[in-house]
Design an enzyme around this catalytic site. Structure first.
Site, mmCIF file in Angstrom:
data_model
loop_
_atom_site.group_PDB
_atom_site.id
_atom_site.type_symbol
_atom_site.label_atom_id
_atom_site.label_comp_id
_atom_site.label_asym_id
_atom_site.label_seq_id
_atom_site.Cartn_x
_atom_site.Cartn_y
_atom_site.Cartn_z
ATOM 1 N N ASN A 170 0.835 -1.192 0.000
ATOM 2 C CA ASN A 170 0.000 0.000 0.000
ATOM 3 C C ASN A 170 0.874 1.247 0.000
ATOM 4 O O ASN A 170 1.770 1.389 0.833
ATOM 5 C CB ASN A 170 -0.884 0.026 1.246
ATOM 6 C CG ASN A 170 -1.643 1.340 1.383
ATOM 7 O OD1 ASN A 170 -2.627 1.572 0.680
ATOM 8 N ND2 ASN A 170 -1.191 2.208 2.275
ATOM 9 N N GLU A 171 0.643 2.134 -0.967
ATOM 10 C CA GLU A 171 1.270 3.450 -1.027
ATOM 11 C C GLU A 171 2.761 3.417 -0.705
ATOM 12 O O GLU A 171 3.205 3.910 0.338
ATOM 13 C CB GLU A 171 0.535 4.411 -0.086
ATOM 14 C CG GLU A 171 -0.912 4.585 -0.489
ATOM 15 C CD GLU A 171 -1.676 5.555 0.401
ATOM 16 O OE1 GLU A 171 -1.114 5.983 1.428
ATOM 17 O OE2 GLU A 171 -2.823 5.872 0.076
ATOM 18 N N TYR A 223 -6.836 10.467 -4.071
ATOM 19 C CA TYR A 223 -7.684 11.269 -3.179
ATOM 20 C C TYR A 223 -7.900 12.698 -3.663
ATOM 21 O O TYR A 223 -8.986 13.238 -3.510
ATOM 22 C CB TYR A 223 -7.062 11.319 -1.778
ATOM 23 C CG TYR A 223 -7.236 10.073 -0.962
ATOM 24 C CD1 TYR A 223 -8.292 9.941 -0.074
ATOM 25 C CD2 TYR A 223 -6.343 9.014 -1.065
ATOM 26 C CE1 TYR A 223 -8.462 8.791 0.694
ATOM 27 C CE2 TYR A 223 -6.503 7.859 -0.312
ATOM 28 C CZ TYR A 223 -7.559 7.754 0.566
ATOM 29 O OH TYR A 223 -7.728 6.615 1.307
ATOM 30 N N GLU A 250 -8.265 3.473 -3.540
ATOM 31 C CA GLU A 250 -8.781 4.230 -2.398
ATOM 32 C C GLU A 250 -9.144 5.638 -2.851
ATOM 33 O O GLU A 250 -8.435 6.237 -3.662
ATOM 34 C CB GLU A 250 -7.741 4.368 -1.272
ATOM 35 C CG GLU A 250 -7.468 3.120 -0.468
ATOM 36 C CD GLU A 250 -6.443 3.379 0.630
ATOM 37 O OE1 GLU A 250 -6.347 4.549 1.088
ATOM 38 O OE2 GLU A 250 -5.745 2.447 1.032
ATOM 39 N N TRP A 265 -12.461 4.688 0.721
ATOM 40 C CA TRP A 265 -11.893 4.741 2.057
ATOM 41 C C TRP A 265 -12.801 5.634 2.901
ATOM 42 O O TRP A 265 -12.846 6.837 2.650
ATOM 43 C CB TRP A 265 -10.469 5.319 2.026
ATOM 44 C CG TRP A 265 -9.829 5.231 3.368
ATOM 45 C CD1 TRP A 265 -9.893 6.139 4.376
ATOM 46 C CD2 TRP A 265 -9.069 4.136 3.869
ATOM 47 N NE1 TRP A 265 -9.225 5.689 5.480
ATOM 48 C CE2 TRP A 265 -8.704 4.452 5.187
ATOM 49 C CE3 TRP A 265 -8.664 2.906 3.348
ATOM 50 C CZ2 TRP A 265 -7.947 3.587 5.979
ATOM 51 C CZ3 TRP A 265 -7.908 2.062 4.124
ATOM 52 C CH2 TRP A 265 -7.557 2.405 5.425
ATOM 53 N N GLU A 315 -6.861 6.576 12.349
ATOM 54 C CA GLU A 315 -6.213 7.249 11.221
ATOM 55 C C GLU A 315 -4.765 7.608 11.536
ATOM 56 O O GLU A 315 -4.369 8.774 11.584
ATOM 57 C CB GLU A 315 -7.009 8.489 10.809
ATOM 58 C CG GLU A 315 -8.219 8.192 9.951
ATOM 59 C CD GLU A 315 -7.860 7.603 8.603
ATOM 60 O OE1 GLU A 315 -6.724 7.812 8.139
ATOM 61 O OE2 GLU A 315 -8.704 6.903 8.019
ATOM 62 N N TRP A 316 -3.971 6.552 11.754
ATOM 63 C CA TRP A 316 -2.536 6.689 11.953
ATOM 64 C C TRP A 316 -2.203 7.747 13.005
ATOM 65 O O TRP A 316 -2.658 7.668 14.124
ATOM 66 C CB TRP A 316 -1.842 6.957 10.613
ATOM 67 C CG TRP A 316 -2.177 5.934 9.574
ATOM 68 C CD1 TRP A 316 -2.850 6.126 8.410
ATOM 69 C CD2 TRP A 316 -1.876 4.520 9.607
ATOM 70 N NE1 TRP A 316 -2.997 4.939 7.729
ATOM 71 C CE2 TRP A 316 -2.400 3.941 8.429
ATOM 72 C CE3 TRP A 316 -1.212 3.688 10.513
ATOM 73 C CZ2 TRP A 316 -2.282 2.575 8.138
ATOM 74 C CZ3 TRP A 316 -1.096 2.329 10.222
ATOM 75 C CH2 TRP A 316 -1.621 1.795 9.053
#
Length: 575
Positions: free
Chosen positions: A251-252, A391, A475, A526, A533-534
């Protein structure tokens, strides 16, 4: 998902080199006893923050007589979608939601799971995670059946989730024990999705590195990660490969490697590695780990051990728009960001096995290791489709000292992209002073509703990184402004700006498919539920459902966006 906190601080030039008060534990390389696992967890708790459990510690069955509750009033007038109301999505279009293990599972010490970098980092420097820890999150480990039931009501045909490496291999590396209880959890999760007619989409790595690998050799700062990741991937493929037909390896990758510039990864630096070089030490190791895992996946298919499926990684970022379209310099910054942010991973995989020329010209081999000819052969073509977490679109502006001076100085704060980050507003505004779109929550200043630029992004990706497997938006999502300040359910449920964002993007996607002939094959939102959220923990909200953390069962409530997306796909999805 795209690192919302990290991207914001990088773009604002405020990446903090946080230090840690505790030392990483000595690695476990043999024996692998319960005592060894307990010692790793003790290192997580040595900062004085114990691991906590949820109130619900048994798997909850789906609710009888379940309903979504009262429908919201009509929200968006039909005429606003007049241009797309009669357009259908292609047959087989993947429509679903996306989550990540660290952000939703909870139950971090249960089922034999080992600690990850996020467990250690948040517990040992709790301020990094907004004074919270990811021990419970939304407790999906025990509440997944009801969560799948709730998502099914949205009419999705796909659910993207990630597997926690340390839940499968508590000590991380090849030759260490495999947790049958961990494997069984994902068997149960996948089976529940299939039982409800939802296609499982699995991500092998969504930023949660086993702590033991960090201690042993620095995780992705060391080429040893390639073998250990391949071992883990092979176990997952063989266990779930007959049920899961769509896989993401990573991911990313750019945002993940960028995290090596800060805590807790700065505790791993050896041999001259520093905050500037660490992200680019990570890059070739991650790309090679991806390519080797894909080689293993395809080998298992050819041997008839698993079902034929498709695999790629989830890219991140965007090709910006120039601050001044008449400025050749600003236009060059657009291309530099596209190459150094996306191209550094995409070109080796989709084009020629090598980095883009701007990357090679800007980042010396002493910082970014070059691939050998043999590596290029396995990297090129190591994806069956193109996936990107898309996004928003930002604005690119030339730095005050110019591109050339910046590109030649690794100590320049804008190096290597050489995009002006001194003025935060310029990153999200056009030359006229207007914002590129409606802003999200100020906690995520990088995010706005830039749906008018989605077709621009998709056209560029199609031209630059063509693949016969098409494009997936793996996402996209939105943080409703100041949602965390709302207290009443009727306020929490009315996420109007998120609803607008999602419908704007979905309608732009329809036009991209039918007017631009873009081979877009799926979109994953998402996220289905407010999660961890991190660095912003539970304060920042991206979910289609609200979670009430003051209730024992972490009660879920649908938001307006859930109904809007459900109705959109009822209208446009075929079959």
């Amino acid at each position: 998902m795209w690192s919302k906190f990290l991207e914001a601080v990088i773009l604002s030039g405020c990446l903090t080199q946080l230090t840690h008060a505790q030392s990483l534990p000595a690695p476990v390389t043999s024996g692998y006893s319960q005592t060894d696992l307990d010692r790793l967890w003790q290192s997580v708790e040595q900062g004085g923050v114990p691991v906590v459990k949820a109130n619900v510690t048994r798997v909850l069955e789906p609710l009888a007589n379940f309903s979504v509750g009262p429908e919201p009033p009509r929200f968006r007038p039909a005429y606003l979608q007049a241009t797309t109301q009669n357009i259908e999505l292609p047959k087989g279009f993947l429509y679903g939601v996306s989550t990540a293990a660290t952000q939703v599972e909870g139950a971090v010490k249960e089922g034999g799971r080992g600690p990850s970098n996020w467990d250690w980092g948040c517990h040992n420097n709790i301020t990094v995670c907004n004074n919270e820890v990811p021990d419970v999150t939304v407790n999906e480990y025990y509440q997944y059946k009801q969560d799948i039931q709730r998502v099914k009501a949205m009419g999705v045909n796909a659910f993207s989730f990630s597997i926690a490496w340390a839940r499968i291999l508590p000590f991380g590396h090849r030759g260490s024990p495999v947790s049958e209880e961990g494997l069984q959890f994902y068997d149960n999760f996948i089976d529940e999705l299939l039982k409800n007619g939802i296609e499982p989409v699995a991500t092998l790595f969504h930023w949660d590195t086993p702590l033991n690998l960090m201690s042993q050799y620095g995780a992705f700062l060391n080429n040893s990660i390639v073998e250990d990741f391949d071992n883990y991937a092979s176990i997952a493929f063989q266990r779930y490969g007959k049920k899961v037909k769509t896989w993401f390896t990573f991911n990313e990758p750019h945002v993940y490697c960028d995290q090596y510039a800060a805590y807790p990864y700065n505790s791993l630096y050896t041999g001259g590695i520093n905050a500037t070089t660490a992200p680019y030490t990570c890059v070739p190791n991650l790309i090679k780990a991806h390519a080797v895992a894909v080689q293993t996946y395809r080998g298992l298919i050819s041997e008839g051990k698993i079902a034929k499926g498709k695999i790629a990684l989830k890219h991140d970022g965007q090709r910006p728009i120039p601050f001044d379209s008449n400025s050749a310099s600003d236009r060059e910054v657009v291309e530099r960001r596209a190459d150094i942010y996306i191209g550094i991973f995409s070109q080796p995989i989709y084009v020629d096995g090598n980095y883009p020329k701007r990357v090679l010209d800007t980042i010396p081999a002493s910082i970014l290791r070059r691939f050998t000819d043999d590596e290029k052969k396995i990297i090129k073509g190591s994806a069956d489709f193109y996936a990107i977490d898309s996004y928003a679109t930002i604005v690119a502006k030339t730095p005050p000292n110019g591109i050339e001076a910046c590109a030649s100085n690794v100590n320049d704060p804008n190096w290597p992209i050489c995009q002006d980050i001194s003025d935060n507003v310029s990153q999200y505004s056009t030359q006229s002073g207007w914002a590129v779109g409606a802003a999200a929550d100020p906690l995520s200043p990088w995010l706005a509703d830039t749906s008018q630029w989605l077709r621009y992004q998709l056209n560029w990706l199609t031209k630059t990184y063509p693949t016969p497997g098409g494009i997936y938006i793996s996402e996209f999502g939105f943080a409703e402004p100041y949602e965390y300040l709302r207290t009443e359910n009727y306020q929490l449920a009315w996420d109007e700006r998120r609803s607008n964002y999602l419908l704007d993007y979905l309608n732009a996607a329809l036009l991209a498919i039918h007017e631009d002939k873009i081979d877009l094959r799926g979109m994953l939102i998402w996220t289905p539920i407010d999660n961890f959220e991190w660095n912003l923990a539970t304060q920042q909200k991206f979910g289609l459902q609200h979670v009430n953390h003051s209730t024992p069962g972490l009660d879920r409530t649908y938001k307006l966006s859930f109904f809007q997306v459900r109705d959109f796909f009822k209208q446009h999805l075929v079959g």
